[in-house]
Design an enzyme around this catalytic site. Sequence first.
Site, PDB file in Angstrom:
ATOM      1  N   ASP A 109       1.018  -1.016  -0.204  1.00 26.21           N
ATOM      2  CA  ASP A 109       0.095  -0.066   0.013  1.00 26.21           C
ATOM      3  C   ASP A 109       0.947   1.176   0.137  1.00 26.21           C
ATOM      4  OD1 ASP A 109      -2.187   1.787   0.703  1.00 26.21           O
ATOM      5  OD2 ASP A 109      -1.586   1.892   2.864  1.00 26.21           O
ATOM      6  N   ASP A 141      -0.288   5.130   0.739  1.00 26.61           N
ATOM      7  CA  ASP A 141      -0.587   6.158   1.878  1.00 26.61           C
ATOM      8  C   ASP A 141      -0.679   5.501   3.143  1.00 26.61           C
ATOM      9  OD1 ASP A 141      -2.469   7.546  -0.815  1.00 26.61           O
ATOM     10  OD2 ASP A 141      -0.731   8.524   0.288  1.00 26.61           O
TER      11      ASP A 141
HETATM   12  C1  XBP Z   1      -5.112   6.199   0.577  1.00 29.10           C
HETATM   13  C2  XBP Z   1      -6.280   6.964  -0.082  1.00 29.10           C
HETATM   14  C3  XBP Z   1      -6.106   8.011  -1.066  1.00 29.10           C
HETATM   15  C4  XBP Z   1      -5.498   9.305  -0.453  1.00 29.10           C
HETATM   16  C5  XBP Z   1      -5.670  10.564  -1.544  1.00 29.10           C
HETATM   17  O1  XBP Z   1      -4.903   5.365  -0.622  1.00 29.10           O
HETATM   18  O2  XBP Z   1      -7.530   6.641   0.137  1.00 29.10           O
HETATM   19  O3  XBP Z   1      -7.419   8.362  -1.644  1.00 29.10           O
HETATM   20  O4  XBP Z   1      -6.037   9.425   0.853  1.00 29.10           O
HETATM   21  O5  XBP Z   1      -5.332  10.357  -2.526  1.00 29.10           O
HETATM   22  P1  XBP Z   1      -4.104   3.891   0.238  1.00 29.10           P
HETATM   23  P2  XBP Z   1      -6.071  10.763  -3.893  1.00 29.10           P
HETATM   24  O6  XBP Z   1      -3.991   4.138   1.533  1.00 29.10           O
HETATM   25  O7  XBP Z   1      -4.801   2.790  -0.624  1.00 29.10           O
HETATM   26  O8  XBP Z   1      -2.695   4.141  -0.508  1.00 29.10           O
HETATM   27  O9  XBP Z   1      -6.786  12.123  -3.503  1.00 29.10           O
HETATM   28  O10 XBP Z   1      -5.098  10.659  -5.237  1.00 29.10           O
HETATM   29  O11 XBP Z   1      -7.384   9.615  -4.076  1.00 29.10           O
HETATM   30 MG    MG Z   2      -3.118   3.099   3.318  1.00 26.04          MG
END
Ligand code: XBP
Ligand code: MG
Length: 266
Positions: free
Chosen positions: A10, A12
């Site tokens: 993953d 973020d």
């Molecule tokens: C985390 C998310 C993303 C980010 C914002 O993704 O839910 O939506 O918060 O990015 P993960 P965007 O934990 O799966 O990496 O605004 O580009 O969606």
């Molecule tokens: Mg995440």
Amino acid sequence: MTKLNALLFDVDGTLADTEADGHRIAFNKAFAEADIDWNWNVELYGKLLAVTGGKERIKFYMEDFLSDFSPKNGEDIQQFVAALHKRKTFFYLEMLQQGEIPLRSGVKRLLNEARAEGLRLGIATTTTPENVTYLLTATLGEESLEWFEVIAAGDIVPAKKPAADIYQYAMDKMGISADETLAFEDSENGILSSNGASLRTIITTNSYTMNHDFSDALIVLDQMGEDGQPFNVLAGDAGTHQQLTVAMLQELHARSLISGKKEALE
Ligand code: XBP
Ligand code: MG
């Protein structure tokens, strides 16, 4: 017994702690630029993280937190959200390019170790694809984009996390099975997605997710750890390990295969 061959990460909250001081700031910059009086503080943003995907999160806010908002001059909602999110992404990419968002503890070390051991690497994330390539380039250099056989991101799949689509897509693209793979996540939406694809999952928590339900994780840590900066084990058994290494991953993976369980937590 099936060997551990692949790691799916993953982004973020896992590769980097991007939400409170990254995405959230970029959203607020886009709101200000559009002259919209929305300001997502850390606490409110934590509630909005229940919904993955930036466009979906804006819609969630409008529908569940505002009473009767509608865009100025009767603009179509989809267009309004898409345009706002496009500018948010512009501001977020600016922050990445300026090196404002570092990788979390142990991430670079583990990626290099995994590569040295010949493990295959992939990414499975809800975020916008450019957010991934800019983060990797800013923190590991442009060549790091080649380290990952697939960067499965954002709108490439119909349903975002907690749906399993993005992990299934990444495994299909790489031609790997769940049994030869481990997933790395930080949130409940994330482990619901990885487990939905039958993946054994390692959790590293962050300030937004430390109280999430990770009962289906192989192990729950507060970070991957570095020399002199050992992780704290929040749930599960790390034996004598003090940082997440390939050897530790192989032990967790083997133990889980033997037990037949997708979770190794006591
Ligand atoms: C985390 C998310 C993303 C980010 C914002 O993704 O839910 O939506 O918060 O990015 P993960 P965007 O934990 O799966 O990496 O605004 O580009 O969606
Ligand atoms: Mg995440």
